[in-house]
Write an enzyme that holds these catalytic residues in place. Structure first.
Site, PDB file in Angstrom:
ATOM      1  CG  HIS A 199      -1.994  -1.134   1.067  1.00 39.24           C
ATOM      2  ND1 HIS A 199      -2.699  -1.631   2.142  1.00 39.24           N
ATOM      3  CD2 HIS A 199      -2.417  -1.847  -0.022  1.00 39.24           C
ATOM      4  CE1 HIS A 199      -3.512  -2.603   1.724  1.00 39.24           C
ATOM      5  NE2 HIS A 199      -3.349  -2.754   0.421  1.00 39.24           N
ATOM      6  CG  ASN A 229      -5.383 -10.498  14.966  1.00 38.53           C
ATOM      7  OD1 ASN A 229      -5.891  -9.910  15.915  1.00 38.53           O
ATOM      8  ND2 ASN A 229      -5.526 -10.085  13.721  1.00 38.53           N
TER       9      ASN A 229
HETATM   10  C1  BJW Z   1      -3.058  -6.774  16.522  1.00 37.69           C
HETATM   11  C2  BJW Z   1      -2.578  -6.022  17.600  1.00 37.69           C
HETATM   12  C3  BJW Z   1      -1.331  -6.399  18.121  1.00 37.69           C
HETATM   13  C4  BJW Z   1      -4.481  -5.208  17.037  1.00 37.69           C
HETATM   14  N1  BJW Z   1      -0.649  -7.427  17.576  1.00 37.69           N
HETATM   15  N2  BJW Z   1      -2.386  -7.776  16.002  1.00 37.69           N
HETATM   16  C5  BJW Z   1     -12.650  -7.924  -3.925  1.00 37.69           C
HETATM   17  C6  BJW Z   1     -13.745  -8.093  -3.120  1.00 37.69           C
HETATM   18  C7  BJW Z   1     -14.288  -7.011  -2.408  1.00 37.69           C
HETATM   19  C8  BJW Z   1     -13.726  -5.733  -2.506  1.00 37.69           C
HETATM   20  C9  BJW Z   1     -12.631  -5.574  -3.316  1.00 37.69           C
HETATM   21  C10 BJW Z   1     -12.107  -6.644  -4.008  1.00 37.69           C
HETATM   22  N3  BJW Z   1     -11.026  -6.204  -4.707  1.00 37.69           N
HETATM   23  C11 BJW Z   1     -10.876  -4.893  -4.472  1.00 37.69           C
HETATM   24  C12 BJW Z   1     -11.836  -4.482  -3.646  1.00 37.69           C
HETATM   25  C13 BJW Z   1     -12.020  -3.095  -3.159  1.00 37.69           C
HETATM   26  C14 BJW Z   1     -11.106  -2.711  -2.043  1.00 37.69           C
HETATM   27  C15 BJW Z   1     -11.393  -3.576  -0.822  1.00 37.69           C
HETATM   28  O1  BJW Z   1     -10.700  -4.503  -0.497  1.00 37.69           O
HETATM   29  N4  BJW Z   1     -12.455  -3.243  -0.112  1.00 37.69           N
HETATM   30  C16 BJW Z   1     -12.838  -3.970   1.079  1.00 37.69           C
HETATM   31  C17 BJW Z   1     -12.745  -3.049   2.288  1.00 37.69           C
HETATM   32  C18 BJW Z   1     -14.196  -4.555   0.882  1.00 37.69           C
HETATM   33  N5  BJW Z   1      -9.695  -2.803  -2.421  1.00 37.69           N
HETATM   34  C19 BJW Z   1      -9.113  -1.822  -3.093  1.00 37.69           C
HETATM   35  O2  BJW Z   1      -9.736  -0.832  -3.437  1.00 37.69           O
HETATM   36  C20 BJW Z   1      -7.650  -1.992  -3.447  1.00 37.69           C
HETATM   37  N6  BJW Z   1      -7.483  -1.712  -4.831  1.00 37.69           N
HETATM   38  C21 BJW Z   1      -7.823  -2.560  -5.785  1.00 37.69           C
HETATM   39  O3  BJW Z   1      -8.149  -3.704  -5.566  1.00 37.69           O
HETATM   40  O4  BJW Z   1      -7.760  -2.024  -7.041  1.00 37.69           O
HETATM   41  C22 BJW Z   1      -8.217  -2.760  -8.152  1.00 37.69           C
HETATM   42  C23 BJW Z   1      -7.860  -1.959  -9.386  1.00 37.69           C
HETATM   43  C24 BJW Z   1      -7.218  -2.588 -10.436  1.00 37.69           C
HETATM   44  C25 BJW Z   1      -6.891  -1.858 -11.580  1.00 37.69           C
HETATM   45  C26 BJW Z   1      -7.194  -0.504 -11.640  1.00 37.69           C
HETATM   46  C27 BJW Z   1      -7.811   0.128 -10.589  1.00 37.69           C
HETATM   47  C28 BJW Z   1      -8.145  -0.605  -9.443  1.00 37.69           C
HETATM   48  C29 BJW Z   1      -6.791  -0.973  -2.708  1.00 37.69           C
HETATM   49  C30 BJW Z   1      -6.839  -1.160  -1.234  1.00 37.69           C
HETATM   50  C31 BJW Z   1      -6.054  -0.019  -0.564  1.00 37.69           C
HETATM   51  C32 BJW Z   1      -6.190  -0.044   0.963  1.00 37.69           C
HETATM   52  N7  BJW Z   1      -5.685   1.164   1.474  1.00 37.69           N
HETATM   53  C33 BJW Z   1      -5.582   1.360   2.930  1.00 37.69           C
HETATM   54  C34 BJW Z   1      -5.061   2.791   3.165  1.00 37.69           C
HETATM   55  C35 BJW Z   1      -3.573   2.821   2.781  1.00 37.69           C
HETATM   56  C36 BJW Z   1      -2.918   4.126   3.055  1.00 37.69           C
HETATM   57  C37 BJW Z   1      -2.898   4.502   4.516  1.00 37.69           C
HETATM   58  O5  BJW Z   1      -2.323   3.817   5.379  1.00 37.69           O
HETATM   59  O6  BJW Z   1      -3.471   5.557   4.772  1.00 37.69           O
HETATM   60  O7  BJW Z   1      -4.679   0.398   3.487  1.00 37.69           O
HETATM   61  S1  BJW Z   1      -7.109   1.024   3.794  1.00 37.69           S
HETATM   62  C38 BJW Z   1      -6.348   0.289   5.197  1.00 37.69           C
HETATM   63  O8  BJW Z   1      -6.712  -1.127   5.268  1.00 37.69           O
HETATM   64  C39 BJW Z   1      -4.838   0.333   4.919  1.00 37.69           C
HETATM   65  C40 BJW Z   1      -4.393  -1.004   5.443  1.00 37.69           C
HETATM   66  O9  BJW Z   1      -3.144  -1.354   4.888  1.00 37.69           O
HETATM   67  C41 BJW Z   1      -5.518  -1.918   5.039  1.00 37.69           C
HETATM   68  C42 BJW Z   1      -5.593  -3.201   5.819  1.00 37.69           C
HETATM   69  O10 BJW Z   1      -5.811  -2.967   7.161  1.00 37.69           O
HETATM   70  P1  BJW Z   1      -5.166  -3.914   8.265  1.00 37.69           P
HETATM   71  O11 BJW Z   1      -3.709  -3.790   8.204  1.00 37.69           O
HETATM   72  O12 BJW Z   1      -5.730  -5.257   8.144  1.00 37.69           O
HETATM   73  O13 BJW Z   1      -5.623  -3.165   9.605  1.00 37.69           O
HETATM   74  P2  BJW Z   1      -6.965  -3.363  10.463  1.00 37.69           P
HETATM   75  O14 BJW Z   1      -7.098  -2.183  11.327  1.00 37.69           O
HETATM   76  O15 BJW Z   1      -8.111  -3.687   9.596  1.00 37.69           O
HETATM   77  O16 BJW Z   1      -6.687  -4.656  11.343  1.00 37.69           O
HETATM   78  C43 BJW Z   1      -5.718  -4.647  12.385  1.00 37.69           C
HETATM   79  C44 BJW Z   1      -5.646  -6.030  12.982  1.00 37.69           C
HETATM   80  O17 BJW Z   1      -4.591  -6.031  13.948  1.00 37.69           O
HETATM   81  C45 BJW Z   1      -6.920  -6.465  13.721  1.00 37.69           C
HETATM   82  O18 BJW Z   1      -7.273  -7.774  13.302  1.00 37.69           O
HETATM   83  C46 BJW Z   1      -6.502  -6.480  15.199  1.00 37.69           C
HETATM   84  O19 BJW Z   1      -7.153  -7.474  15.966  1.00 37.69           O
HETATM   85  C47 BJW Z   1      -5.021  -6.740  15.093  1.00 37.69           C
HETATM   86  N8  BJW Z   1      -4.209  -6.247  16.217  1.00 37.69           N
HETATM   87  N9  BJW Z   1      -3.430  -5.083  17.940  1.00 37.69           N
HETATM   88  C48 BJW Z   1      -1.153  -8.117  16.565  1.00 37.69           C
HETATM   89  N10 BJW Z   1      -0.744  -5.758  19.209  1.00 37.69           N
END
Ligand code: BJW
Length: 261
Positions: A130, A228
């Site tokens: 990302h 996790n």
């Molecule tokens: C602990 C802890 C401790 C707590 N120890 N653990 C297929 C199906 C459905 C939807 C889609 C699909 N394909 C694409 C999509 C759309 C979309 C998507 O996925 N949407 C879903 C939400 C439904 N995806 C996209 O849009 C992506 N793009 C794409 O697919 O483009 C296609 C394309 C092709 C060609 C041309 C044009 C387009 C892009 C996704 C970008 C995500 N961006 C973000 C922001 C990044 C910038 C920033 O940081 O500001 O990325 S969103 C945010 O979520 C960020 C993260 O990297 C990402 C994941 O989050 P993460 O890391 O999982 O965090 P949390 O908070 O969700 O979870 C934390 C976990 O830690 C929890 O489980 C806790 O329990 C745990 N935890 N303390 C260990 N101490």
């Protein structure tokens, strides 16, 4: 089969099959998410109460449309996060992963995080799915904008782009609806298909295509370990769910693996 769940409360009873998987692993792929940096003081996205999305609408802050509608708010949110990252340090979980790289023939570290903490902790090449919050690009051309340009043009609103008359500086991160860098994603998919063990640390597994990597690893026969404190959307795929924080489990797991070598 549901995963075997281990907790940190008591000295964990390490299952023989898990010790065997650690001992035999030749190529480990690691997928990290916001949870690995949580104990460094960086809020996650989706945790209830403490997660950033508990207070902010993701589509207003992390989408191209959100930036187009209100570039100042988006820029200020990223400036706030940049300050928070600069004031904090990698933790024992990041450091354990850097050490793991020295212990196995091949390790591919894939992160969804943009904070650069894995590199700061000493990890080698990191596949940043990302992007990286420390860099800026032109909102229209996507070309890199150097830090000194940002310095000279102020911090409160996105500086104008030097590359396009209508462009503005924006963080070099991947927002919803934007494509991931194809060569980085391709390398991550290849590692998922090739690894014999995957560690999934601190991700809710809610965002695609990152959340497909464990599915691919599983389909190609890898064993999966999830670290996790909570169950995630990926827990049912895992062979072992190490329930607890990354700072507790990662050093313990790496010590255990070191003992098998
Ligand atoms: C602990 C802890 C401790 C707590 N120890 N653990 C297929 C199906 C459905 C939807 C889609 C699909 N394909 C694409 C999509 C759309 C979309 C998507 O996925 N949407 C879903 C939400 C439904 N995806 C996209 O849009 C992506 N793009 C794409 O697919 O483009 C296609 C394309 C092709 C060609 C041309 C044009 C387009 C892009 C996704 C970008 C995500 N961006 C973000 C922001 C990044 C910038 C920033 O940081 O500001 O990325 S969103 C945010 O979520 C960020 C993260 O990297 C990402 C994941 O989050 P993460 O890391 O999982 O965090 P949390 O908070 O969700 O979870 C934390 C976990 O830690 C929890 O489980 C806790 O329990 C745990 N935890 N303390 C260990 N101490």
């Amino acid at each position: 089969m549901p995963p075997c769940t281990l907790t940190l409360e008591e000295t964990p009873e390490w299952p023989d099959a898990l010790i065997r998987a650690l001992g035999l692993a030749r190529h480990i792929a690691v997928l990290t998410g916001a949870g690995v940096s949580a104990e460094s003081g960086i809020p996650t996205f989706r945790d209830a109460h403490t997660g950033m999305w508990a207070r902010h609408d993701p589509m207003k802050l992390a989408s191209p449309e959100g930036f187009e509608n209100d570039p100042e708010t988006v820029w200020q949110w990223y400036q706030w996060r940049r300050r928070l990252i600069a004031e904090n340090r990698p933790n024992a979980g990041h450091r354990a992963l850097a050490r793991l790289q020295q212990l196995v023939p091949e390790l591919t570290l894939v992160t969804q995080n943009v904070d650069g903490f894995h590199q700061l902790a000493g990890s080698g090449p990191v596949l940043e799915l990302h992007g990286n919050i420390h860099r800026n690009i032109c909102s229209i051309t996507g070309r890199t904008i150097e830090a000194d340009w940002i310095e000279r043009h102020g911090h409160h609103r996105p500086p104008p782009s030097p590359h396009h008359p209508r462009g503005q500086a924006r963080p070099d991160v991947v927002w919803f609806g934007e494509a991931l860098d194809a060569s980085i994603l391709d390398a991550a998919f290849r590692a998922a298909a090739d690894c014999d063990l995957m560690l999934i640390v601190g991700t809710a597994g809610a965002v695609q295509p990152a959340a497909s990597l464990p599915v691919i690893a599983r389909e190609h026969g890898a064993r999966l370990i999830e670290i996790n404190p909570e169950r995630s959307e990926l827990t049912t795929l895992a062979d072992w769910h190490l329930a607890g924080p990354g700072t507790g489990w990662l050093p313990a797991l790496v010590d255990k693996l070191a003992a098998t070598r």
